[in-house]
Scaffold this active site. Sequence first.
Site, short mmCIF file in Angstrom:
data_model
loop_
_atom_site.label_atom_id
_atom_site.label_comp_id
_atom_site.label_asym_id
_atom_site.label_seq_id
_atom_site.Cartn_x
_atom_site.Cartn_y
_atom_site.Cartn_z
N LYS A 1 18.95 -9.79 23.33
CA LYS A 1 17.84 -8.93 23.72
C LYS A 1 16.61 -9.82 23.92
CE LYS A 1 16.01 -4.98 24.80
NZ LYS A 1 16.32 -4.40 26.14
N ASP B 1 21.29 -3.21 25.01
CA ASP B 1 21.29 -1.84 25.50
C ASP B 1 22.28 -1.67 26.66
OD1 ASP B 1 19.61 -3.60 26.84
OD2 ASP B 1 17.98 -2.17 27.10
N ASP C 1 30.93 -0.55 15.39
CA ASP C 1 31.17 0.86 15.08
C ASP C 1 31.31 1.68 16.35
OD1 ASP C 1 31.16 0.36 12.41
OD2 ASP C 1 29.47 1.63 11.91
N TYR D 1 0.82 -1.22 0.00
CA TYR D 1 0.00 0.00 0.00
C TYR D 1 0.85 1.27 0.00
CZ TYR D 1 -3.01 -3.71 1.83
OH TYR D 1 -3.66 -4.91 2.02
N ASP E 1 26.92 -5.17 14.07
CA ASP E 1 27.18 -4.00 13.24
C ASP E 1 27.24 -2.75 14.10
OD1 ASP E 1 27.52 -2.41 11.03
OD2 ASP E 1 25.56 -2.79 10.17
#
Length: 351
Positions: free
Chosen positions: A187, A220, A248, A145, A244
């Site tokens: 997580k 986290d 970094d 949509y 990933d």
Amino acid sequence: MKEHRIALIPGDGIGTEVVPAACRVLDAVAARHGIALAYDTFDWSCERYLAEGAMMPADGLDLIRGHDAILLGAVGYPGVPDHVSLWGLLIPIRRGFQQYVNLRPIRVFEGVPSPLREARPGDVDFVVVRENVEGEYGEIGGRLYRGLPEETAVQEAVFTRKGVTRVVDHAFELAAGRSGRLTSATKSNGIVHTMPFWDELVAERGALHPGVTWDQEHIDALAAKFVLDPGRFDVVVASNLFGDILSDLAAAIAGSIGIAPAANLNPERDFPSMFEPVHGSAPDIAGRGMANPLGAIWSAAMMLDHLGHPEAAGAVTDAIGTLLSTTRLRTPDLGGTATTAEFTAGLIDLL
């Protein structure tokens, strides 16, 4: 003497500057260690995409399948969407050649101050092991949509027993050869299917490596601990997305993403592995001769190690450490004024 054939893909932006610099270092160390290297250069890039409609030719994988390794510069250019450049070149190589381990070493060098005052040289030296071919970066999904109020985007994460097990085993084996400590990123308190599955397989494989002490951290909290106490980590294993992001973040902790290397490994060596700096194409400084070549040079050292030349690889990383700790030679991203060529020449002098 066996000749190693290396496929060079300079790519875009500063990739075309740092790959030649890395090759100059490779040639210098190869001459001293009796290593024969031969290069084939491929123009696969966003520039090629704009000219011909594809990042690489349809038979690209076949053209480099017989090489011993691949050295990549960077991919990305304004005007070409990132998903086009990524899925047109990097991901087909990683998946087509089953480069399921993304290895990202992190080290604080003497002479490159970390933005964290407690992150000192010798204290921060760890490796992020990222699953590289499945996980959250799956191809299953789509858009419905488009342009309407009920527009919907669906992206499926794919975790397989084989895919998780093999990268976790690689991480445990790496940890066993280092300090014997491993941390798994998860997580599972919020992601109800894939992350509990990941945790179960980590526990299963951990039982087969009794010499390695391991724990798990929610992503986290783990990101916070990377900042608060990066010296506590040795080997960190993570899914594609989590790895990933963490790698970094860790590169920034080390002082500059410009020095960070990466290896995309096919541990079974059925296919060539690919080595690349992680700094991106940096179009804002491309063509100005000021790019930091360290990420590409360190990646080239990882390639030498993979090809069976650990002494030559160690000579390069030792030279990097010596250059940074005993000279003021720095590219602008490290607070200096040296050009790419000057910095590379200084490193070659040490070799």
